[in-house]
Every structure is written in structure tokens, then in C-alpha cells.
Design a protein around this motif. Sequence first.
Motif, PDB file in Angstrom:
ATOM      1  N   ASN A   1       1.672   7.976  -2.489  1.00 57.26           N
ATOM      2  CA  ASN A   1       2.545   6.911  -1.995  1.00 57.26           C
ATOM      3  C   ASN A   1       2.666   5.776  -3.002  1.00 57.26           C
ATOM      4  O   ASN A   1       3.718   5.119  -3.077  1.00 57.26           O
ATOM      5  CB  ASN A   1       2.021   6.384  -0.657  1.00 57.26           C
ATOM      6  CG  ASN A   1       2.355   7.311   0.496  1.00 57.26           C
ATOM      7  OD1 ASN A   1       3.463   7.304   1.019  1.00 57.26           O
ATOM      8  ND2 ASN A   1       1.398   8.136   0.890  1.00 57.26           N
ATOM      9  N   LEU A   2       1.618   5.534  -3.793  1.00 58.94           N
ATOM     10  CA  LEU A   2       1.709   4.539  -4.862  1.00 58.94           C
ATOM     11  C   LEU A   2       2.734   4.973  -5.901  1.00 58.94           C
ATOM     12  O   LEU A   2       3.569   4.179  -6.347  1.00 58.94           O
ATOM     13  CB  LEU A   2       0.331   4.355  -5.514  1.00 58.94           C
ATOM     14  CG  LEU A   2       0.296   3.507  -6.785  1.00 58.94           C
ATOM     15  CD1 LEU A   2       0.734   2.075  -6.486  1.00 58.94           C
ATOM     16  CD2 LEU A   2      -1.105   3.516  -7.402  1.00 58.94           C
ATOM     17  N   ILE A   3       2.689   6.244  -6.286  1.00 61.66           N
ATOM     18  CA  ILE A   3       3.658   6.758  -7.254  1.00 61.66           C
ATOM     19  C   ILE A   3       5.079   6.649  -6.699  1.00 61.66           C
ATOM     20  O   ILE A   3       6.017   6.274  -7.418  1.00 61.66           O
ATOM     21  CB  ILE A   3       3.319   8.218  -7.613  1.00 61.66           C
ATOM     22  CG1 ILE A   3       1.969   8.281  -8.351  1.00 61.66           C
ATOM     23  CG2 ILE A   3       4.420   8.845  -8.473  1.00 61.66           C
ATOM     24  CD1 ILE A   3       1.475   9.691  -8.607  1.00 61.66           C
ATOM     25  N   ALA A   4       5.247   6.980  -5.415  1.00 61.57           N
ATOM     26  CA  ALA A   4       6.568   6.879  -4.792  1.00 61.57           C
ATOM     27  C   ALA A   4       7.070   5.434  -4.795  1.00 61.57           C
ATOM     28  O   ALA A   4       8.252   5.175  -5.071  1.00 61.57           O
ATOM     29  CB  ALA A   4       6.514   7.416  -3.367  1.00 61.57           C
ATOM     30  N   ASP A   5       6.186   4.479  -4.509  1.00 63.84           N
ATOM     31  CA  ASP A   5       6.586   3.067  -4.518  1.00 63.84           C
ATOM     32  C   ASP A   5       7.012   2.619  -5.917  1.00 63.84           C
ATOM     33  O   ASP A   5       7.991   1.870  -6.069  1.00 63.84           O
ATOM     34  CB  ASP A   5       5.433   2.194  -4.026  1.00 63.84           C
ATOM     35  CG  ASP A   5       5.190   2.334  -2.534  1.00 63.84           C
ATOM     36  OD1 ASP A   5       6.119   2.780  -1.834  1.00 63.84           O
ATOM     37  OD2 ASP A   5       4.074   2.023  -2.077  1.00 63.84           O
ATOM     38  N   LEU A   6       6.295   3.070  -6.932  1.00 63.64           N
ATOM     39  CA  LEU A   6       6.646   2.691  -8.308  1.00 63.64           C
ATOM     40  C   LEU A   6       7.975   3.308  -8.729  1.00 63.64           C
ATOM     41  O   LEU A   6       8.786   2.664  -9.407  1.00 63.64           O
ATOM     42  CB  LEU A   6       5.531   3.113  -9.267  1.00 63.64           C
ATOM     43  CG  LEU A   6       4.176   2.413  -9.072  1.00 63.64           C
ATOM     44  CD1 LEU A   6       3.147   2.963 -10.043  1.00 63.64           C
ATOM     45  CD2 LEU A   6       4.316   0.908  -9.233  1.00 63.64           C
TER      46      LEU A   6
ATOM     47  N   ASN B   1      10.428   4.112  -6.669  1.00 62.77           N
ATOM     48  CA  ASN B   1      11.459   3.387  -5.931  1.00 62.77           C
ATOM     49  C   ASN B   1      11.742   2.020  -6.547  1.00 62.77           C
ATOM     50  O   ASN B   1      12.892   1.566  -6.579  1.00 62.77           O
ATOM     51  CB  ASN B   1      11.043   3.222  -4.471  1.00 62.77           C
ATOM     52  CG  ASN B   1      11.165   4.512  -3.687  1.00 62.77           C
ATOM     53  OD1 ASN B   1      11.916   5.409  -4.062  1.00 62.77           O
ATOM     54  ND2 ASN B   1      10.425   4.624  -2.598  1.00 62.77           N
ATOM     55  N   ALA B   2      10.689   1.365  -7.042  1.00 61.97           N
ATOM     56  CA  ALA B   2      10.879   0.071  -7.699  1.00 61.97           C
ATOM     57  C   ALA B   2      11.678   0.225  -8.992  1.00 61.97           C
ATOM     58  O   ALA B   2      12.470  -0.654  -9.352  1.00 61.97           O
ATOM     59  CB  ALA B   2       9.526  -0.577  -7.984  1.00 61.97           C
TER      60      ALA B   2
ATOM     61  N   LEU C   1      13.933   2.646  -9.481  1.00 62.37           N
ATOM     62  CA  LEU C   1      15.298   2.985  -9.097  1.00 62.37           C
ATOM     63  C   LEU C   1      16.035   1.796  -8.502  1.00 62.37           C
ATOM     64  O   LEU C   1      17.242   1.632  -8.717  1.00 62.37           O
ATOM     65  CB  LEU C   1      15.283   4.127  -8.076  1.00 62.37           C
ATOM     66  CG  LEU C   1      14.882   5.507  -8.592  1.00 62.37           C
ATOM     67  CD1 LEU C   1      14.754   6.485  -7.428  1.00 62.37           C
ATOM     68  CD2 LEU C   1      15.880   6.024  -9.615  1.00 62.37           C
ATOM     69  N   ASP C   2      15.331   0.961  -7.751  1.00 62.26           N
ATOM     70  CA  ASP C   2      15.954  -0.168  -7.054  1.00 62.26           C
ATOM     71  C   ASP C   2      15.288  -1.464  -7.503  1.00 62.26           C
ATOM     72  O   ASP C   2      14.185  -1.795  -7.052  1.00 62.26           O
ATOM     73  CB  ASP C   2      15.808  -0.001  -5.540  1.00 62.26           C
ATOM     74  CG  ASP C   2      16.629  -1.026  -4.761  1.00 62.26           C
ATOM     75  OD1 ASP C   2      17.116  -1.987  -5.383  1.00 62.26           O
ATOM     76  OD2 ASP C   2      16.777  -0.853  -3.537  1.00 62.26           O
ATOM     77  N   PRO C   3      15.904  -2.232  -8.396  1.00 62.50           N
ATOM     78  CA  PRO C   3      15.282  -3.471  -8.900  1.00 62.50           C
ATOM     79  C   PRO C   3      14.974  -4.485  -7.800  1.00 62.50           C
ATOM     80  O   PRO C   3      14.105  -5.335  -7.963  1.00 62.50           O
ATOM     81  CB  PRO C   3      16.345  -4.019  -9.860  1.00 62.50           C
ATOM     82  CG  PRO C   3      17.163  -2.830 -10.254  1.00 62.50           C
ATOM     83  CD  PRO C   3      17.181  -1.948  -9.033  1.00 62.50           C
ATOM     84  N   ARG C   4      15.676  -4.391  -6.648  1.00 64.71           N
ATOM     85  CA  ARG C   4      15.418  -5.330  -5.568  1.00 64.71           C
ATOM     86  C   ARG C   4      13.991  -5.207  -5.062  1.00 64.71           C
ATOM     87  O   ARG C   4      13.351  -6.189  -4.687  1.00 64.71           O
ATOM     88  CB  ARG C   4      16.397  -5.098  -4.428  1.00 64.71           C
ATOM     89  CG  ARG C   4      17.833  -5.441  -4.755  1.00 64.71           C
ATOM     90  CD  ARG C   4      18.780  -5.019  -3.644  1.00 64.71           C
ATOM     91  NE  ARG C   4      18.737  -3.575  -3.441  1.00 64.71           N
ATOM     92  CZ  ARG C   4      19.456  -2.935  -2.529  1.00 64.71           C
ATOM     93  NH1 ARG C   4      20.248  -3.613  -1.721  1.00 64.71           N
ATOM     94  NH2 ARG C   4      19.370  -1.619  -2.399  1.00 64.71           N
ATOM     95  N   ILE C   5      13.458  -3.980  -5.036  1.00 68.12           N
ATOM     96  CA  ILE C   5      12.080  -3.774  -4.607  1.00 68.12           C
ATOM     97  C   ILE C   5      11.125  -4.409  -5.600  1.00 68.12           C
ATOM     98  O   ILE C   5      10.153  -5.069  -5.225  1.00 68.12           O
ATOM     99  CB  ILE C   5      11.796  -2.261  -4.481  1.00 68.12           C
ATOM    100  CG1 ILE C   5      12.723  -1.646  -3.432  1.00 68.12           C
ATOM    101  CG2 ILE C   5      10.338  -2.022  -4.126  1.00 68.12           C
ATOM    102  CD1 ILE C   5      12.580  -0.150  -3.306  1.00 68.12           C
ATOM    103  N   LYS C   6      11.395  -4.214  -6.883  1.00 68.41           N
ATOM    104  CA  LYS C   6      10.518  -4.775  -7.910  1.00 68.41           C
ATOM    105  C   LYS C   6      10.500  -6.294  -7.870  1.00 68.41           C
ATOM    106  O   LYS C   6       9.455  -6.933  -7.948  1.00 68.41           O
ATOM    107  CB  LYS C   6      10.992  -4.284  -9.294  1.00 68.41           C
ATOM    108  CG  LYS C   6      10.196  -4.820 -10.457  1.00 68.41           C
ATOM    109  CD  LYS C   6      10.593  -4.177 -11.761  1.00 68.41           C
ATOM    110  CE  LYS C   6      12.052  -4.461 -12.085  1.00 68.41           C
ATOM    111  NZ  LYS C   6      12.441  -3.866 -13.389  1.00 68.41           N
ATOM    112  N   TYR C   7      11.669  -6.908  -7.721  1.00 69.07           N
ATOM    113  CA  TYR C   7      11.725  -8.361  -7.707  1.00 69.07           C
ATOM    114  C   TYR C   7      11.136  -8.966  -6.451  1.00 69.07           C
ATOM    115  O   TYR C   7      10.486 -10.009  -6.486  1.00 69.07           O
ATOM    116  CB  TYR C   7      13.190  -8.822  -7.877  1.00 69.07           C
ATOM    117  CG  TYR C   7      13.770  -8.460  -9.220  1.00 69.07           C
ATOM    118  CD1 TYR C   7      12.985  -8.472 -10.370  1.00 69.07           C
ATOM    119  CD2 TYR C   7      15.098  -8.070  -9.337  1.00 69.07           C
ATOM    120  CE1 TYR C   7      13.509  -8.122 -11.600  1.00 69.07           C
ATOM    121  CE2 TYR C   7      15.638  -7.708 -10.569  1.00 69.07           C
ATOM    122  CZ  TYR C   7      14.842  -7.734 -11.700  1.00 69.07           C
ATOM    123  OH  TYR C   7      15.366  -7.389 -12.908  1.00 69.07           O
ATOM    124  N   ASN C   8      11.344  -8.286  -5.324  1.00 72.40           N
ATOM    125  CA  ASN C   8      10.759  -8.804  -4.081  1.00 72.40           C
ATOM    126  C   ASN C   8       9.251  -8.716  -4.100  1.00 72.40           C
ATOM    127  O   ASN C   8       8.565  -9.534  -3.501  1.00 72.40           O
ATOM    128  CB  ASN C   8      11.308  -8.007  -2.887  1.00 72.40           C
ATOM    129  CG  ASN C   8      12.773  -8.357  -2.619  1.00 72.40           C
ATOM    130  OD1 ASN C   8      13.211  -9.419  -2.985  1.00 72.40           O
ATOM    131  ND2 ASN C   8      13.482  -7.449  -1.952  1.00 72.40           N
TER     132      ASN C   8
END
Length: 314
Positions: free
Chosen positions: A297-302, A304-305, A307-314
Motif C-alpha cells: 500500500n505504501l508503494i501504491a500511495d507513492l 498515485n502521488a 501520477l496525481d500531483p494533487r496527492i503529493k502536494y496535499n
Amino acid sequence: MLRLLTKKLTELFLVLFFVTLIVFFTFRLLPGDPAQMRLGMDPAPEAVAALTIEMGLDKPLIVQYGNWIADVVRGDLGKSMFDGKPVTELLADKIPKTFELAVLGALLSIMIAVPFGVLATLNKNSWIDKLARVFSLFGFSIPAYWLAVLLMLLFAYQMHWLPAGGYVSFTESPSGHMKALVLPVVTVGIINSAQIFRFLRSGMLEVISQDFIRTARAKGVSEWVVIGKHVARNAMPSLITIVALNFSLLLSGMVITEQIFAWPGLGWLMIQSILSRDYDVVQAAVLISAVFIVIINLIADLINAWLDPRIKYN
């Protein structure tokens, strides 16, 4: 990204800490004395007391927990209380078998769900969409054990095409190994493809209804470019999340599937160890399963971050 990684690693260690607490203390609430079960029927009280001391079960639970955690930190997962084998040796034998089954089952589920999901999205409310939704409802509704028994009766006992169960080493017989894999992999693939299809279809339909998709179509962008470049990329995070969740759960032990098909993986080991109250084996198996789940799940979150910069910035 570094801030996100630090946050996720902190959560990872907290989850593993609570998992150790839950599995250690909950398992000891189960009825049954491991020392008495090891000695068999009607053992002498003196023998039970001596074995209890030898196994370290006479100490307070908090002391037992502390000793276990200290051993785990040093890489010592203990020994089986019944055959004396190191737990790491048992896990090294079982985990690759479950990993193989989980990887093939996950790949099959993706191969089934993604084409159905894309076709159903592009042909919303058509007969293709309705057929795909009926299939997903079928996958959601049927229990895994029922599907496994049905496939076994059809392909093993009626048609005699495949073995009903068991494990054959690849080095011993490559063809026998692959035949033994077919039924459990199909069972896992069908059950999990239903969930992936539902998430993919709903995610793509949500993206298609947004303004930037209508703008791209109004500019004359071809439908395949719209779907492949814009819709698929924006629907990818939800797909990655559900695939990672399913895969991590598969790795943590397909108990029912492995029991029915006599596949000697991690789930099979956990069931046998629970029945025999083999504390060290169960604790190590659950802990390893939890490690798999949080890392995947950590790999999936990274991803997704990324792919979607909004996740990374939030």
C-alpha cells in the motif's frame, strides 16, 4: 514527495506495532494449552508444568511480549513449538508458494477486469455494459469456496482435465506444477476481477463526465486519445489502489483457496498453526502478512502521488 514518504513510513511502523499487540494478546485469549496439546491426551501435570516453563509460557504476558519483540528485532522469529523447526525456515518454504499463486491470480484478475471495464465505460448502458455488470455481480456474490468446489467438480471430476488439488514442485514436473495452479488461480482471478472492474468502471465514468474531457472532445481530439491519455491516466489512481489492496490481501494468505486445493502456502500454514496453538508460527505469519500489506500500500500511495500531483502536494 520526501514529506509524503516520511509520513507513510511513520504510519507503517505504527501499524506494525499495533499488529504485534493485537496478534500477541488476542491469540493468547483462545482456549487450549499449547504444552498440553503438544504432550497429547491426558499428560502428567508435572510434564505439562515442565514444558510450560521450557516454552516460556509461565512468565507474565507483558514479559513474553517484550521477549518476542526483542527477538523479532534481532531477526529471530522463534521456533515451532511442535516440530522444533525455525519459523524463518517454515515461512521461506510457504511464502513463495503463496506469492506465486497471488501474482498469477492478480494478473488474471487484471486481464479480465481492465478490458471489461474499458468496454463497459465506452458502451455505457449497452448490452456489453450490462453483461459486464452481471459478471461483476456474479464475482461479488459467490463465495470463494463455492466457486472453488464448482470448478473442481467440473474440471477435475467430470472432465478429468486438471487435478483436484495438491502441490507439485516445478523442478519435479513443470507440466504438473502448471496444471495444479490452474484451478486456484482461476478461482482467485474471477473473485478479484469483479472488484477491480467495479472500481475501474466507476472511476472512468466519473472522469468522463468532467469538463476537461468535454473540452478535449470539442477540440476534435480522437476518442481513443481521450480515453487513453486523459481518462485512463486520471482513473489510474483508483485502479492502482484496489489492485494493491487485493494483491496485499492475497499475499497475506488465501486461507480458503489454499485449504480447498491443498496448496501448502502461508494461509495453509496459519490455519494449521492456529489449530495446534503454535504461537511463534502464527505471530510470525501474521506479522509478515502485515508487512506485505503496508509495504504494497505504501508503494501504491507513492505511485498515485507520482501520477496525481494533487496527492503529493496535499
